[in-house]
Design an enzyme around this catalytic site. Sequence first.
Site, PDB file in Angstrom:
ATOM      1  N   LYS A 119      -7.436   4.746  -7.777  1.00 39.63           N
ATOM      2  CA  LYS A 119      -7.801   5.937  -8.590  1.00 39.63           C
ATOM      3  C   LYS A 119      -9.204   6.412  -7.886  1.00 39.63           C
ATOM      4  O   LYS A 119      -9.373   7.306  -7.933  1.00 39.63           O
ATOM      5  CB  LYS A 119      -8.146   5.495  -9.732  1.00 39.63           C
ATOM      6  CG  LYS A 119      -6.994   5.013 -10.597  1.00 39.63           C
ATOM      7  CD  LYS A 119      -6.760   4.187 -11.882  1.00 39.63           C
ATOM      8  CE  LYS A 119      -5.598   4.235 -12.815  1.00 39.63           C
ATOM      9  NZ  LYS A 119      -5.803   3.287 -14.037  1.00 39.63           N
ATOM     10  N   SER A 163      -3.463   3.098 -19.228  1.00 38.74           N
ATOM     11  CA  SER A 163      -5.128   3.405 -18.911  1.00 38.74           C
ATOM     12  C   SER A 163      -5.203   4.890 -19.028  1.00 38.74           C
ATOM     13  O   SER A 163      -6.433   5.585 -18.813  1.00 38.74           O
ATOM     14  CB  SER A 163      -4.635   3.272 -16.770  1.00 38.74           C
ATOM     15  OG  SER A 163      -3.653   4.498 -16.361  1.00 38.74           O
ATOM     16  N   GLY A 219       0.848  -1.314  -0.377  1.00 40.62           N
ATOM     17  CA  GLY A 219       0.041  -0.237  -0.259  1.00 40.62           C
ATOM     18  C   GLY A 219       0.914   1.677   0.120  1.00 40.62           C
ATOM     19  O   GLY A 219       2.030   1.058   0.135  1.00 40.62           O
TER      20      GLY A 219
END
Length: 821
Positions: free
Chosen positions: A751, A708, A385
């Site tokens: 995101k 992306s 993370g």
Amino acid sequence: MDIAKVIETQEGGGEEHPQTPQNLPVLPLKNTVIFPQTVFPLVVQKPRSVRLIDDAVVADRMVALVALRDPEVDEPTPEDLYSVGTLATIHRLARTPDGTLHLVVQGVERIQLGAITQRDPYMRGDTISQPDMVETGVEMEALVRSVSDLFRKLMGLAAYMPEEMAMNALNTEEPRQLAYLVASLTRMELGTRQRILEETSVAEKLRILLGVLAREVDVLELGQKIKTDAQSGMEKVQREYFLREQMKAIQKELGEEDEQAAEIRELRERIEKAGMPEEAHKEALRELDRMSKMPSAAAEYSVIRTYLQWLGELPWQVTTEDHLDITVARQVLDEDHYDLTKVKDRIVEYLAVRKLRQERKGQVEERHHDRIRQEREGVILCFVGPPGVGKTSLGKSIARAVGREFIRQSLGGLHDEAEIRGHRRTYIGAMPGRVIQAIRRVGTRNPVFMLDEVDKIGADFHGDPSSALLEVLDPEQNREFRDNYLDVAFDLSQVMFITTANVLDTIPAPLRDRMEILYLPGYTEEEKVRIARGYLVPRQIKENGLHADEVSFEDDALYRIIREYTREAGVRELEREIGSICRKVATKIAEGSETHLGVTEGAVTEYLGKQTYYFEVAERTQIPGVATGLAWTSAGGDILFIEATKMKGDKGFTITGQLGDVMKESAMAALSYVRSNAAELGIDEDIFAHSDIHLHIPAGSTPKDGPSAGVTIATALASLMMNKPVSGELGMTGEITLRGQVLPVGGIKEKVLAAHRAGLKRICLPKRNTKDLDELPEEVRNEMTFILVDRVEQVFAEAFGPMEGNKRVQSDTHQDESERQ
């Protein structure tokens, strides 16, 4: 000065000498000064100097000896000579077969070198006699005695001094002769010798000698002291050795145990009590037997002793009992960390399995299988993370929840395999690797062992530490982990290994395969407020010496700090800002001006200054050619603005912003799609032939890559060519194809959380990422609208207005809501 009179004298204090010749051959000397009234051997090799000596011997045997200023000069000129030299007489001469002359000369008188009258084949010059001034009186007597005393002291220290000549110097009573004899026998630099020769006053000559002799005596005394100390140290070692041998003999006669035997007995008892497995026990006894047969002064003795101490201090059979109360464990985990449901559930599952195994033991066969399972029950978790989400601190909470010891090792920047496996005992200063060292420090073989920053391990010519970790983190292999230093198997299967990382890309696939990956995403604003209220604020109040009733934070103030002064996935920066406010409050309370302060929304600026971060999405997307994309980074999610502009040109397409190859290819595909569908979008197809297009992604110093951003680039280009701005509330992500399909991408949760922090209200996502929406917090799903698309046309419809085929899907119509604890 107490000097009665000054007498000009020549050799012998007044004897008459033959008249000094006015013109003499001049012999240059290297590194040598010949003094009057002294005898000195010389070696002459150069042909011109040999001829000079031959001519002088044929004549009157008189020659002027003058030192060279620079001994490195091979062909001296008159300018290379000192101006003062010595008139000398050649007493003896011997010639070797190779033509070299060996002379014995005697200095007669000081001379002043005048004009050089001949240069070839050797130098001749005019000379003027320079008699010395010999002072008399008490001061001269004191100088003579002082020089004699120091010279006598020097004789006892200097091994290089000829004893017979030194005694001649001490026996002389004439000051001038004493000065020249002592100067010729004492070690000093060439410049100092020449200075003594040039000095006319004999008293001054003696004063110069006093300084030289004092320094030489000091140097020799210091050297003697160093030599004596070294010798005494050696004698001390030898003396101690003999005393130990005598002590051993005495103890043997009295039937007592010597020091070495006591040490070996103590090591043997420690080995027996350690509970080692058979292999380690056998190796320890073998080394102990070798140690008992060698003297304690041997170099290998201490190496073996250190090795046996390591073996005896390891916790071969020492374990801590797990706390198997599920309710208490969950309570402990909740006390230290907010949310992190998946991680907490995994720890609770581990304890539940352990509890059931112990409760359901019974039959012999089941116990046998339970023993096998217990050998392989080590848990290896990897927390992945962004920074500040609590990965490292979570390890301590897990250890507290299960009742185990906790130890942490940072692997960031590690580049030597020996740091993991240890060094072999053949090396000087060898020691075990970090794993074994940590196990010894913690004193139990089943701790919670955190390997921090496992994604930042390096590799060079020393080896690859990540490859060494394969054995450590493999439950099938770490039951017999072999450290290079110990060279015996140590069981690591009972260790609960926990690793942390910011990204998985840099972790080698074989190492990643051995770990159970648990993702710790970033927090929403609501979660950050709860964490601040329940954890960060109380901790900062305590660390800054405050009481809970002296300062309070309103929720609106915390929201403002989060929105305007932090921009992160975790809460590390948030805690720093809260700590900054607490310090300012502590200052006011310490001054006595306040007893309680409440931090309101309006007071935040007073404590933290002007706003640091701004919501600039709406402002930046007001003009055509700008679209808001979503990106994933190692620090969590983030938003990025893709800007496009056009100018007159010839079909040029420029891409800037430090983009990777994949992202550049996405930009080319987006441009091709927009050009091929120009008619459907209402774009003049000829405009591309007469325009140059520049695509830029700001934050140019930050590298960017990945597919992306394809739909975002296509939207920015379409906005530019259609001259229509994109809605400021809209963000998007997805890979694009030349046919206009929108393909799924990763990092959806990070995101979306970044979009939520930035104030976006609508998000276009690939339809095949629908499953990822289930992981979003409930408040995010309720506050945002998600448009699931599989065609670029649907994205354009959301960006520029209604278009056929638009499919808007509300978050509450396609997924179940999940509550984060």
